[in-house]
Scaffold this active site. Structure first.
Site, PDB file in Angstrom:
ATOM      1  N   TYR A 117      18.660  28.664  55.797  1.00  0.00           N
ATOM      2  CA  TYR A 117      18.403  27.093  56.120  1.00  0.00           C
ATOM      3  C   TYR A 117      19.151  26.873  57.044  1.00  0.00           C
ATOM      4  CZ  TYR A 117      19.435  22.107  55.439  1.00  0.00           C
ATOM      5  OH  TYR A 117      19.424  20.853  55.572  1.00  0.00           O
ATOM      6  N   THR A 130      22.089  19.251  60.317  1.00  0.00           N
ATOM      7  CA  THR A 130      22.998  19.392  58.858  1.00  0.00           C
ATOM      8  C   THR A 130      24.261  20.173  59.466  1.00  0.00           C
ATOM      9  OG1 THR A 130      22.785  20.598  57.160  1.00  0.00           O
ATOM     10  CG2 THR A 130      21.683  21.703  58.748  1.00  0.00           C
ATOM     11  N   GLY A 164      11.051  11.579  51.667  1.00  0.00           N
ATOM     12  CA  GLY A 164      12.237  12.192  51.426  1.00  0.00           C
ATOM     13  C   GLY A 164      13.240  11.159  51.159  1.00  0.00           C
TER      14      GLY A 164
END
Length: 289
Positions: free
Chosen positions: A127, A103, A11
């Site tokens: 998410y 996040t 990633g």
């Protein structure tokens, strides 16, 4: 010498850690992508750790397709929550330090000042909820030498991201509409990678700690796009639009500025300004000098 496992190795963040790993000879690295550690197959995790020994894990792995997560709920939950829960238990059982990346989407995006680590979470989509559940799983395991780092608006010279999308569209079109009523801070994954490797040997907490990290400053997506085109000399007219003019399956936070005071004070970090880091990324991509 610390033996470090990096999950999500291909990633954006994992790739940046690989790139700079040679500058940290005090560490030995094992970079695990999905061919080495299948995050969707939790049954294989115990087998993986039974044959290997690590001093620290940097968990960069995540299901980050924000809109697709709204329909792909089970896989998003497996990777962002269930995998993280098992990883935290394995880390505690084997006395392994754990750095987990989270996040800004764990918040509702309606704040009036930069979020601090103790602000209440209220994710607005799948998410954000699965990432929040992953955080809570780590906190419930309560392992020593564990940190959760929340970040925002990550981009890199690797993978797909906003910077590369803007560069492509800016050369294909005469004009673009970009959202101006969502405010946050772009974060260069290489800066975050360096910060993680700098703080790693100094993580000495008895229970999990949460930190915030992004680059300094603030911007809207419109400001971000304008800076990309300005620095790369792409001639494309950018029109500011509102969120409701660009509907998406997942709700985006309107405000996601993160307060970095805690991580800067605890680890004596200096964090670069977002436009300076953007220029560094564009230089790496060969888009500016």
């Amino acid at each position: 010498m610390l033996n470090i496992l990096v999950t999500g190795a291909n990633g954006q963040l994992g790739s940046e850690i690989q790139l700079i790993s040679s500058y940290y000879p005090q560490y030995t690295f094992t970079f695990a992508d999905r061919t080495i550690l299948d995050l969707s197959n939790l049954c294989t995790m115990e087998d993986f750790f039974e044959t290997k020994s690590f001093d620290a894990i940097i968990n960069c792995a995540a299901y980050t397709a924000v809109d697709r997560a709204e329909s792909d709920t089970e896989l998003a939950n497996t990777i962002n929550h269930r995998f993280v829960s098992m990883l935290a238990k394995i880390a505690k059982k084997n006395h392994i330090s754990l750095v987990h990346i989270s996040t800004d989407y764990v918040f509702n995006g309606q704040n009036y000042r930069p979020y601090i680590e103790t602000d209440p979470t209220e994710p607005q989509g799948v998410y954000g909820k699965t990432k929040c559940d992953g955080e809570n799983a780590i906190l419930s395991v309560a392992s020593a030498n564990t940190v959760i780092i929340r970040t925002s608006w990550v981009y890199s010279s690797f993978g797909n991201n906003f910077v590369k999308t803007m560069l492509r569209l800016g050369r294909e079109r005469d004009s673009l509409g970009v959202i101006f009523d969502q405010v946050g801070t772009p974060t260069y994954a290489r800066d975050l990678a360096q910060a993680i490797l700098e703080i790693l040997p100094n993580i000495q907490n008895e229970s999990p700690e949460i930190y915030h990290y992004s680059n300094e400053g603030c911007a809207s997506w419109y400001d971000f796009a304008k800076a990309i085109f300005e620095l790369s000399e792409v001639e494309c007219l950018i029109n500011p639009i509102t969120t409701d003019q660009y509907p998406t399956p997942a709700t985006r936070p309107h405000y996601s500025l993160l307060n970095k005071t805690k991580i800067k004070n605890d680890f004596n970090l200096t964090i670069p300004y977002w436009r300076d880091s953007l220029k560094e990324c564009l230089i790496t991509l060969g888009e500016t000098k």
